[in-house]
Design an enzyme around this catalytic site. Structure first.
Site, PDB file in Angstrom:
ATOM      1  N   GLY A  84       1.048  -1.046   0.326  1.00 26.83           N
ATOM      2  CA  GLY A  84      -0.055   0.160  -0.301  1.00 26.83           C
ATOM      3  C   GLY A  84       0.963   1.410   0.309  1.00 26.83           C
ATOM      4  CG  ASN A  85       5.710   3.340   1.430  1.00 27.02           C
ATOM      5  OD1 ASN A  85       6.042   3.990   0.398  1.00 27.02           O
ATOM      6  ND2 ASN A  85       5.116   3.430   2.345  1.00 27.02           N
ATOM      7  CG  HIS A  86       1.438   5.384  -2.983  1.00 23.97           C
ATOM      8  ND1 HIS A  86       0.802   6.296  -2.248  1.00 23.97           N
ATOM      9  CD2 HIS A  86       0.471   4.625  -3.554  1.00 23.97           C
ATOM     10  CE1 HIS A  86      -1.147   6.212  -2.545  1.00 23.97           C
ATOM     11  NE2 HIS A  86      -0.760   4.492  -3.362  1.00 23.97           N
ATOM     12  CG  PHE A  87       9.564   4.849  -1.733  1.00 21.64           C
ATOM     13  CD1 PHE A  87       9.765   5.533  -1.897  1.00 21.64           C
ATOM     14  CD2 PHE A  87      10.478   3.928  -2.710  1.00 21.64           C
ATOM     15  CE1 PHE A  87      11.761   6.047  -1.608  1.00 21.64           C
ATOM     16  CE2 PHE A  87      11.717   4.057  -2.585  1.00 21.64           C
ATOM     17  CZ  PHE A  87      12.120   5.102  -2.570  1.00 21.64           C
TER      18      PHE A  87
END
Length: 170
Positions: free
Chosen positions: A45-48
């Site tokens: 879920g992290n957009h990095f």
């Protein structure tokens, strides 16, 4: 360490860096999922990673080793401000008993780094508290890529993150 604190001790990863890096991206401390996977920004879920690949117009690479090489090809180093801390869960607001990484030694070893990007206000806060700004670096604050940063859409985050392109290699 406060003896009454029963939160787990977390230890950050080694930096992803080489001598060609001119930009340093700093987070605070890997979250629980990232620590389990032993990967920076391992939570789906992290957009990095999506932000990084989208900036360079490339499809997201699923292989972690390829992702690390992609950063280095664009002269981007990745690290965390903290070497260790105690933290219940993954939220930066829960961090206690923090120990900062040795930035003097890091910058000495990697002198080409001229731009430091914080990927959250908390990363910047810890850095300013323990490391302080150096006159030979330019500092930038980016919106957090975390899914917990729901105040900004992916497109809004991407727009802010385009500043990275000014200082990286295409």
């Amino acid at each position: 360490m406060n003896n009454s604190d029963t939160s787990p001790i977390k230890t950050a990863f080694q930096p992803i860096v080489n001598q060609q890096c001119t930009v340093l991206l700093l987070g605070t401390m890997p979250g629980d999922r990232s620590l389990r996977l032993q990967q920076y920004y391992g939570h789906a879920g992290n957009h990095f990673w999506k932000l990084i690949y989208t900036l360079f117009g490339q499809p997201l690479e699923p292989d972690y080793e390829s992702r690390k090489l992609f950063l280095l090809e664009h002269h981007i180093a990745l690290w965390d401000v903290l070497e260790s801390c105690t933290c219940e869960g993954s939220l930066d607001s829960n961090i206690k008993n923090e120990v900062v990484n040795d930035f003097a030694a890091f910058y000495h070893q990697y002198p080409n780094i001229g731009h430091v990007f914080f990927d959250s206000k908390k990363a910047e806060e810890f850095y300013l508290r323990y490391v302080k700004k150096s006159e030979d670096k330019i500092y930038h604050l980016l919106p957090s890529p975390s899914r917990a940063n729901a105040s900004k859409s992916f497109d809004q985050k991407l727009e802010a993150w385009t500043e990275l392109l000014l200082y990286t290699k295409e």
